[in-house]
Write a protein that holds these residues in place. Structure first.
Motif, short mmCIF file in Angstrom:
data_model
loop_
_atom_site.label_atom_id
_atom_site.label_comp_id
_atom_site.label_asym_id
_atom_site.label_seq_id
_atom_site.Cartn_x
_atom_site.Cartn_y
_atom_site.Cartn_z
N UNK A 1 1.38 -0.97 0.04
CA UNK A 1 0.03 -0.12 -0.02
C UNK A 1 1.01 0.95 0.37
N UNK A 2 0.20 2.35 -0.56
CA UNK A 2 1.22 3.80 0.08
C UNK A 2 0.98 4.36 0.82
N UNK A 3 -0.46 3.88 1.69
CA UNK A 3 0.28 4.15 2.77
C UNK A 3 0.08 3.86 4.22
N UNK A 4 0.04 4.24 5.37
CA UNK A 4 -0.34 3.18 6.06
C UNK A 4 -2.22 2.29 5.51
N UNK A 5 -2.77 1.55 5.89
CA UNK A 5 -3.93 1.86 5.22
C UNK A 5 -5.67 1.82 6.50
N UNK B 1 7.16 -0.57 7.26
CA UNK B 1 6.36 0.26 7.62
C UNK B 1 6.77 1.91 7.04
N UNK B 2 6.17 1.89 5.66
CA UNK B 2 7.22 3.14 5.06
C UNK B 2 8.58 3.06 4.95
N UNK B 3 8.64 4.12 4.41
CA UNK B 3 7.88 5.76 4.68
C UNK B 3 7.15 5.64 3.05
N UNK C 1 1.87 -5.55 4.25
CA UNK C 1 0.84 -6.34 5.28
C UNK C 1 0.68 -7.32 5.21
N UNK C 2 0.70 -8.31 6.16
CA UNK C 2 0.43 -9.72 5.28
C UNK C 2 -1.25 -9.96 6.15
N UNK C 3 -2.23 -10.91 5.17
CA UNK C 3 -3.28 -10.45 5.65
C UNK C 3 -4.05 -12.20 6.01
N UNK C 4 -3.92 -12.84 6.80
CA UNK C 4 -3.59 -14.30 6.93
C UNK C 4 -5.50 -14.59 7.13
N UNK C 5 -6.43 -15.20 6.57
CA UNK C 5 -7.59 -15.67 7.10
C UNK C 5 -7.68 -16.40 7.95
N UNK C 6 -8.35 -16.42 9.22
CA UNK C 6 -8.79 -17.16 10.33
C UNK C 6 -8.86 -18.17 9.82
#
Length: 259
Positions: free
Chosen positions: A221-225, A247-249, A254-259
């Protein structure tokens, strides 16, 4: 340069936007599934990823194309300005179906990855023409109501009111008996930095909808989402764990893991 589209009614403007958002979700899902197949093919374990992509194509992509042929394209075909375009779009539908059939028939991981990438490129080009040419023409036509034509068309408008997408696909994920999960470095990546702001969240949600239990997706992502994370929690409470890998700049990973 952004083109201003003057719709014939507020309802038609809203219908056009809903279709575009659904297109973005589909594009995000396809991008994640294709990247997952490419990563799996590189590691010599492409079959589960190929099956997940095929299931999504058969339950989402092909029905979407058929719904367009039944509802949107006949309306556009009535306009002399769009007749040749619609005929070309129908030809692209045939190519999409052929690529899905080829993907189902091949036994080669390399060919499967190549066919999947060709499908993604074709679909992205196809959606761009629909968003930028077909939909604006229909929305601006005073003699036809796009909103009425699309009423109840789940295949064209999507629908995630319950927080659980119909786009999530089956297959061998972390929730199956094998118990496999996606470690960091194996999960497919979605680079959202170049995605237009208006459809960025829908694209990401579409990609996340394709993630199976126990599997992950890395988002660039281009910024903190933070707004996205709040929307995701409201949309699908507790469905994902999220870890910051960078974390930037300039880039947030980010790693998303589905539960």
């Amino acid at each position: 340069m952004n083109n201003v589209v003057v719709a014939s009614s507020e309802q038609d403007a809203a219908a056009m936007e809903a279709v575009k958002q659904h297109h973005a979700e589909m594009g995000g899902a396809l991008a994640a599934l294709v990247e997952g197949l490419v990563v799996a093919a590189e590691k010599g374990a492409a079959e589960p990823a190929r099956e997940r992509l095929l299931q999504w194509a058969r339950t989402e992509l092909v029905p979407h194309a058929l719904a367009e042929e039944q509802v949107m394209y006949p309306l556009a075909h009535q306009d002399d300005r769009a007749r040749l375009l619609v005929e070309a779009m129908l030809g692209e539908h045939r190519l999409i179906v052929a690529l899905v059939d080829d993907l189902a028939a091949t036994g080669s991981p390399v060919r499967a990855a190549a066919q999947a990438m060709a499908l993604q490129v074709l679909f992205e080009s196809h959606l761009a023409k629909e968003n930028e040419q077909v939909l604006p023409l229909l929305a601006a036509e005073p003699g036809a109501s796009l909103a009425q034509a699309l009423e109840g068309m789940h295949e064209l408008l999507g629908g995630h009111q319950d927080g659980h997408s119909h786009g999530a696909v089956g297959g061998c994920g972390g929730g199956c008996a094998c118990g496999e999960t996606d470690p960091v470095g194996v999960a497919p990546e979605l680079d959202a930095r170049a995605v237009p702001h208006a459809i960025r969240h829908a694209t990401i949600f579409g990609a996340l909808d394709s993630v199976q239990s126990g599997q992950g997706l890395v988002l660039l992502a281009p910024h903190d989402p933070l707004p996205l994370l709040r929307q995701l929690e409201a949309r699908a409470p507790g469905a994902f764990t999220v870890d910051y890998l960078e974390r930037g700049p300039d880039t947030w990973r980010l790693l998303f893991v589905r539960s």
